[in-house]
Design a protein around this motif. Sequence first.
Motif, mmCIF file in Angstrom:
data_model
loop_
_atom_site.group_PDB
_atom_site.id
_atom_site.type_symbol
_atom_site.label_atom_id
_atom_site.label_comp_id
_atom_site.label_asym_id
_atom_site.label_seq_id
_atom_site.Cartn_x
_atom_site.Cartn_y
_atom_site.Cartn_z
ATOM 1 N N GLU A 1 5.395 -3.635 -4.482
ATOM 2 C CA GLU A 1 6.586 -3.443 -5.294
ATOM 3 C C GLU A 1 6.172 -2.848 -6.627
ATOM 4 O O GLU A 1 5.340 -3.434 -7.326
ATOM 5 C CB GLU A 1 7.238 -4.813 -5.528
ATOM 6 C CG GLU A 1 8.738 -4.793 -5.585
ATOM 7 C CD GLU A 1 9.269 -6.221 -5.651
ATOM 8 O OE1 GLU A 1 10.423 -6.414 -5.287
ATOM 9 O OE2 GLU A 1 8.535 -7.131 -6.076
ATOM 10 N N GLY A 2 6.733 -1.710 -6.952
ATOM 11 C CA GLY A 2 6.415 -1.089 -8.230
ATOM 12 C C GLY A 2 4.918 -0.897 -8.441
ATOM 13 O O GLY A 2 4.401 -1.077 -9.533
ATOM 14 N N GLY A 3 4.231 -0.538 -7.357
ATOM 15 C CA GLY A 3 2.801 -0.282 -7.468
ATOM 16 C C GLY A 3 1.940 -1.535 -7.499
ATOM 17 O O GLY A 3 0.715 -1.456 -7.605
ATOM 18 N N HIS B 1 -1.629 2.609 3.869
ATOM 19 C CA HIS B 1 -0.210 2.765 4.207
ATOM 20 C C HIS B 1 0.776 2.536 3.077
ATOM 21 O O HIS B 1 1.918 2.941 3.177
ATOM 22 C CB HIS B 1 0.168 1.792 5.336
ATOM 23 C CG HIS B 1 -0.751 1.872 6.505
ATOM 24 N ND1 HIS B 1 -1.270 0.768 7.126
ATOM 25 C CD2 HIS B 1 -1.259 2.946 7.156
ATOM 26 C CE1 HIS B 1 -2.057 1.142 8.120
ATOM 27 N NE2 HIS B 1 -2.068 2.462 8.161
ATOM 28 N N ALA B 2 0.369 1.814 2.052
ATOM 29 C CA ALA B 2 1.357 1.390 1.060
ATOM 30 C C ALA B 2 1.477 2.384 -0.082
ATOM 31 O O ALA B 2 1.348 2.034 -1.245
ATOM 32 C CB ALA B 2 1.031 -0.013 0.561
ATOM 33 N N GLY B 3 1.691 3.632 0.267
ATOM 34 C CA GLY B 3 1.887 4.654 -0.752
ATOM 35 C C GLY B 3 3.143 4.401 -1.552
ATOM 36 O O GLY B 3 3.229 4.707 -2.720
ATOM 37 N N GLU B 4 4.119 3.829 -0.896
ATOM 38 C CA GLU B 4 5.345 3.473 -1.587
ATOM 39 C C GLU B 4 5.615 1.998 -1.339
ATOM 40 O O GLU B 4 4.901 1.340 -0.617
ATOM 41 C CB GLU B 4 6.508 4.323 -1.091
ATOM 42 C CG GLU B 4 6.580 4.407 0.420
ATOM 43 C CD GLU B 4 7.317 5.661 0.860
ATOM 44 O OE1 GLU B 4 8.504 5.542 1.107
ATOM 45 O OE2 GLU B 4 6.688 6.738 0.944
ATOM 46 N N ASP B 5 6.687 1.509 -1.968
ATOM 47 C CA ASP B 5 6.991 0.093 -1.837
ATOM 48 C C ASP B 5 7.244 -0.261 -0.377
ATOM 49 O O ASP B 5 7.780 0.533 0.387
ATOM 50 C CB ASP B 5 8.231 -0.261 -2.663
ATOM 51 C CG ASP B 5 7.947 -0.152 -4.155
ATOM 52 O OD1 ASP B 5 6.785 0.152 -4.506
ATOM 53 O OD2 ASP B 5 8.862 -0.357 -4.952
#
Length: 168
Positions: free
Chosen positions: A52-54, A83-87
Amino acid sequence: MATKPERRAAELLREHGITAPAVDAGALAEALGISVQYERLADDMSGVLLVEGGTAKVAINDSHHRNRQRFTLAHEIGHVLLHAGEDGLFVDRRFFRNEWSSKGELREEIEANAFAASLLMPRRFVAQCIEPGAGITDLDVFRLATRFEVSEQAMTLRLVKLGFIEPD
Ligand SMILES: [Zn+2]
């Protein structure tokens, strides 16, 4: 050729100067700024990752065996790096169940497991602990699992994958 999860795990070990087992997954998570909590989760849940939010937060099932907790944490680190490039939210249940909703998710689970195995049992470290040409006995697998702080099942799978033992 090493796969992407395998390469990424090797890079992480190199970046942190880790050259011998047992790999401290907790220290690596901390170095990566991943917050880790050990808590009571449903029995079939290994871990949960929330990005979340990096910021990445992991919860690990504290009732599972310590070696399994290590593997789960390494698996979640894999999700963060691969995989967690984005939230996103990753809820990990017992491995290798066919309950993921899409092929893409299944691929991510397979990659996270490959990352975890490569991180905790790097090819080079395993090779250093094995006498070339000597057969690998059940006792050897037990000793290796103890040294790498993984389950005997995880070590057996890794030895097969690396070609040190024949699959059954
Ligand atoms: Zn996963």
